[in-house]
Motif scaffolding. Sequence first.
Motif, PDB file in Angstrom:
ATOM      1  N   ARG A   1      13.064  -9.159   4.655  1.00  0.00           N
ATOM      2  CA  ARG A   1      13.802  -9.395   3.389  1.00  0.00           C
ATOM      3  C   ARG A   1      13.211 -10.519   2.776  1.00  0.00           C
ATOM      4  NH1 ARG A   1      20.203  -9.102   3.400  1.00  0.00           N
ATOM      5  NH2 ARG A   1      20.626 -10.022   1.363  1.00  0.00           N
ATOM      6  N   TRP A   2      13.128 -11.598   3.102  1.00  0.00           N
ATOM      7  CA  TRP A   2      12.729 -13.046   2.546  1.00  0.00           C
ATOM      8  C   TRP A   2      11.434 -12.793   2.051  1.00  0.00           C
ATOM      9  CZ3 TRP A   2      16.238 -16.341   1.402  1.00  0.00           C
ATOM     10  CH2 TRP A   2      17.455 -16.646   2.063  1.00  0.00           C
ATOM     11  N   GLN A   3      10.431 -12.214   3.050  1.00  0.00           N
ATOM     12  CA  GLN A   3       9.141 -11.935   2.465  1.00  0.00           C
ATOM     13  C   GLN A   3       8.942 -11.201   0.932  1.00  0.00           C
ATOM     14  OE1 GLN A   3       7.724 -10.707   6.201  1.00  0.00           O
ATOM     15  NE2 GLN A   3       6.461 -12.425   6.479  1.00  0.00           N
ATOM     16  N   ARG A   4       9.823 -10.112   1.427  1.00  0.00           N
ATOM     17  CA  ARG A   4       9.795  -9.006  -0.035  1.00  0.00           C
ATOM     18  C   ARG A   4      10.377  -9.920  -1.125  1.00  0.00           C
ATOM     19  NH1 ARG A   4      12.794  -4.094   0.440  1.00  0.00           N
ATOM     20  NH2 ARG A   4      11.708  -3.883  -1.533  1.00  0.00           N
ATOM     21  N   ALA A   5      11.317 -10.564  -0.979  1.00  0.00           N
ATOM     22  CA  ALA A   5      12.106 -11.452  -2.185  1.00  0.00           C
ATOM     23  C   ALA A   5      10.918 -12.449  -2.719  1.00  0.00           C
ATOM     24  CB  ALA A   5      13.247 -11.922  -1.647  1.00  0.00           C
ATOM     25  N   TRP A   6      10.278 -13.216  -1.862  1.00  0.00           N
ATOM     26  CA  TRP A   6       9.292 -14.190  -2.288  1.00  0.00           C
ATOM     27  C   TRP A   6       8.093 -13.631  -2.923  1.00  0.00           C
ATOM     28  CZ3 TRP A   6       9.118 -18.932  -3.585  1.00  0.00           C
ATOM     29  CH2 TRP A   6       7.857 -19.457  -3.629  1.00  0.00           C
ATOM     30  N   ARG A   7       7.728 -12.348  -2.566  1.00  0.00           N
ATOM     31  CA  ARG A   7       6.488 -11.378  -2.967  1.00  0.00           C
ATOM     32  C   ARG A   7       6.937 -10.932  -4.425  1.00  0.00           C
ATOM     33  NH1 ARG A   7       3.591  -7.005   0.112  1.00  0.00           N
ATOM     34  NH2 ARG A   7       1.472  -7.154  -0.779  1.00  0.00           N
ATOM     35  N   HIS A   8       8.207 -10.588  -4.624  1.00  0.00           N
ATOM     36  CA  HIS A   8       8.545 -10.259  -6.045  1.00  0.00           C
ATOM     37  C   HIS A   8       8.776 -11.327  -6.952  1.00  0.00           C
ATOM     38  CE1 HIS A   8       9.546  -5.914  -5.496  1.00  0.00           C
ATOM     39  NE2 HIS A   8       9.335  -6.276  -4.481  1.00  0.00           N
ATOM     40  N   LEU A   9       9.143 -12.562  -6.358  1.00  0.00           N
ATOM     41  CA  LEU A   9       9.448 -13.580  -7.266  1.00  0.00           C
ATOM     42  C   LEU A   9       8.004 -13.964  -7.709  1.00  0.00           C
ATOM     43  CD1 LEU A   9      12.121 -15.359  -5.583  1.00  0.00           C
ATOM     44  CD2 LEU A   9      12.373 -14.642  -7.762  1.00  0.00           C
ATOM     45  N   CYS A  10       7.095 -13.884  -6.789  1.00  0.00           N
ATOM     46  CA  CYS A  10       5.618 -14.235  -7.102  1.00  0.00           C
ATOM     47  C   CYS A  10       5.056 -13.346  -8.004  1.00  0.00           C
ATOM     48  CB  CYS A  10       4.829 -14.994  -6.021  1.00  0.00           C
ATOM     49  SG  CYS A  10       5.623 -16.304  -5.298  1.00  0.00           S
ATOM     50  N   SER A  11       5.302 -12.281  -8.178  1.00  0.00           N
ATOM     51  CA  SER A  11       4.645 -11.178  -8.946  1.00  0.00           C
ATOM     52  C   SER A  11       5.042 -10.858 -10.216  1.00  0.00           C
ATOM     53  CB  SER A  11       4.832  -9.961  -8.324  1.00  0.00           C
ATOM     54  OG  SER A  11       4.151  -9.917  -6.878  1.00  0.00           O
ATOM     55  N   THR A  12       4.257 -10.862 -11.205  1.00  0.00           N
ATOM     56  CA  THR A  12       4.615 -10.348 -12.358  1.00  0.00           C
ATOM     57  C   THR A  12       4.406  -8.986 -13.002  1.00  0.00           C
ATOM     58  OG1 THR A  12       2.441 -11.161 -13.511  1.00  0.00           O
ATOM     59  CG2 THR A  12       4.220 -12.797 -13.073  1.00  0.00           C
ATOM     60  N   GLY A  13       4.916  -8.674 -14.048  1.00  0.00           N
ATOM     61  CA  GLY A  13       4.682  -7.242 -14.381  1.00  0.00           C
ATOM     62  C   GLY A  13       3.277  -7.218 -14.962  1.00  0.00           C
ATOM     63  N   TRP A  14       2.619  -8.313 -15.559  1.00  0.00           N
ATOM     64  CA  TRP A  14       1.130  -8.219 -16.216  1.00  0.00           C
ATOM     65  C   TRP A  14       0.070  -8.107 -14.797  1.00  0.00           C
ATOM     66  CZ3 TRP A  14      -2.667 -11.335 -14.812  1.00  0.00           C
ATOM     67  CH2 TRP A  14      -2.429 -12.617 -14.248  1.00  0.00           C
ATOM     68  N   GLN A  15       0.696  -8.628 -13.756  1.00  0.00           N
ATOM     69  CA  GLN A  15      -0.515  -8.442 -12.678  1.00  0.00           C
ATOM     70  C   GLN A  15      -0.371  -6.932 -12.229  1.00  0.00           C
ATOM     71  OE1 GLN A  15       1.573 -11.366  -9.901  1.00  0.00           O
ATOM     72  NE2 GLN A  15      -0.228 -12.412  -9.950  1.00  0.00           N
ATOM     73  N   ALA A  16       0.817  -6.139 -12.520  1.00  0.00           N
ATOM     74  CA  ALA A  16       0.910  -4.806 -11.964  1.00  0.00           C
ATOM     75  C   ALA A  16       0.054  -4.089 -12.997  1.00  0.00           C
ATOM     76  CB  ALA A  16       2.458  -4.432 -12.010  1.00  0.00           C
ATOM     77  N   ARG A  17       0.419  -4.204 -14.176  1.00  0.00           N
ATOM     78  CA  ARG A  17      -0.242  -3.673 -15.222  1.00  0.00           C
ATOM     79  C   ARG A  17      -1.799  -3.468 -15.190  1.00  0.00           C
ATOM     80  NH1 ARG A  17       4.098  -5.391 -17.746  1.00  0.00           N
ATOM     81  NH2 ARG A  17       3.132  -7.219 -18.798  1.00  0.00           N
ATOM     82  N   ARG A  18      -2.305  -4.838 -14.881  1.00  0.00           N
ATOM     83  CA  ARG A  18      -3.865  -5.222 -14.827  1.00  0.00           C
ATOM     84  C   ARG A  18      -4.271  -4.268 -13.556  1.00  0.00           C
ATOM     85  NH1 ARG A  18      -5.167 -10.811 -12.753  1.00  0.00           N
ATOM     86  NH2 ARG A  18      -5.499  -9.833 -10.948  1.00  0.00           N
ATOM     87  N   GLN A  19      -3.513  -4.244 -12.480  1.00  0.00           N
ATOM     88  CA  GLN A  19      -3.887  -3.323 -11.374  1.00  0.00           C
ATOM     89  C   GLN A  19      -3.779  -1.907 -11.546  1.00  0.00           C
ATOM     90  OE1 GLN A  19      -5.385  -4.341  -8.288  1.00  0.00           O
ATOM     91  NE2 GLN A  19      -5.241  -6.449  -9.173  1.00  0.00           N
ATOM     92  N   PHE A  20      -3.052  -1.348 -12.414  1.00  0.00           N
ATOM     93  CA  PHE A  20      -2.764  -0.148 -12.866  1.00  0.00           C
ATOM     94  C   PHE A  20      -2.656   0.264 -14.487  1.00  0.00           C
ATOM     95  CE2 PHE A  20      -0.754  -0.383  -8.702  1.00  0.00           C
ATOM     96  CZ  PHE A  20      -1.342   0.289  -7.854  1.00  0.00           C
ATOM     97  N   PRO A  21      -3.807  -0.015 -15.077  1.00  0.00           N
ATOM     98  CA  PRO A  21      -3.921   0.336 -16.348  1.00  0.00           C
ATOM     99  C   PRO A  21      -3.530   1.555 -16.693  1.00  0.00           C
ATOM    100  CG  PRO A  21      -6.242  -0.041 -15.440  1.00  0.00           C
ATOM    101  CD  PRO A  21      -5.299  -0.135 -14.364  1.00  0.00           C
ATOM    102  N   ALA A  22      -2.973   1.800 -18.432  1.00  0.00           N
ATOM    103  CA  ALA A  22      -2.459   3.006 -18.633  1.00  0.00           C
ATOM    104  C   ALA A  22      -3.562   4.472 -18.171  1.00  0.00           C
ATOM    105  CB  ALA A  22      -2.406   2.871 -20.205  1.00  0.00           C
ATOM    106  N   ALA A  23      -4.591   4.047 -18.309  1.00  0.00           N
ATOM    107  CA  ALA A  23      -5.578   5.531 -18.210  1.00  0.00           C
ATOM    108  C   ALA A  23      -5.443   5.759 -16.685  1.00  0.00           C
ATOM    109  CB  ALA A  23      -6.823   5.108 -18.478  1.00  0.00           C
ATOM    110  N   GLN A  24      -5.362   4.747 -15.626  1.00  0.00           N
ATOM    111  CA  GLN A  24      -5.061   4.966 -14.249  1.00  0.00           C
ATOM    112  C   GLN A  24      -3.859   5.674 -14.027  1.00  0.00           C
ATOM    113  OE1 GLN A  24      -5.809   1.902 -11.730  1.00  0.00           O
ATOM    114  NE2 GLN A  24      -5.812   2.988 -10.070  1.00  0.00           N
ATOM    115  N   LEU A  25      -2.618   5.231 -14.510  1.00  0.00           N
ATOM    116  CA  LEU A  25      -1.212   5.782 -14.454  1.00  0.00           C
ATOM    117  C   LEU A  25      -1.163   7.068 -14.904  1.00  0.00           C
ATOM    118  CD1 LEU A  25       0.863   2.802 -15.280  1.00  0.00           C
ATOM    119  CD2 LEU A  25       0.500   3.557 -13.185  1.00  0.00           C
ATOM    120  N   LYS A  26      -1.960   7.392 -16.203  1.00  0.00           N
ATOM    121  CA  LYS A  26      -2.052   8.727 -16.609  1.00  0.00           C
ATOM    122  C   LYS A  26      -2.597   9.665 -15.645  1.00  0.00           C
ATOM    123  CE  LYS A  26      -0.012   8.907 -20.433  1.00  0.00           C
ATOM    124  NZ  LYS A  26       1.501   9.646 -20.704  1.00  0.00           N
ATOM    125  N   ARG A  27      -3.513   9.283 -15.062  1.00  0.00           N
ATOM    126  CA  ARG A  27      -4.742  10.105 -14.026  1.00  0.00           C
ATOM    127  C   ARG A  27      -3.531  10.415 -12.840  1.00  0.00           C
ATOM    128  NH1 ARG A  27      -8.821   7.678 -10.295  1.00  0.00           N
ATOM    129  NH2 ARG A  27      -9.449   9.365  -9.251  1.00  0.00           N
TER     130      ARG A  27
END
Length: 68
Positions: A3-29
């Motif tokens: 639980r602590w690791q997951r919470a820390w990981r989420h606090l350190c992650s941002t939405g832009w990092q997720a969007r960079r890893q999964f751009p719109a074209a890839q999500l549509k695919r």
Amino acid sequence: MNRWQRAWRHLCSTGWQARRQFPAAQLKRLERQIAESERAHCGQLRFVVESALDWRAAWRGMSARQRA
């Protein structure tokens, strides 16, 4: 991951990092591939990018199904 690791990981992650890893074209695919796969069976697939979720969901220990 506990639980602590997951919470820390989420606090350190941002939405832009997720969007960079999964751009719109890839999500549509992925969306098309999931829809195609679901036509072949009666199950339902869910795809979720956890770093895009609210950190409180990770803290509460929600299951993968609930998060998706």
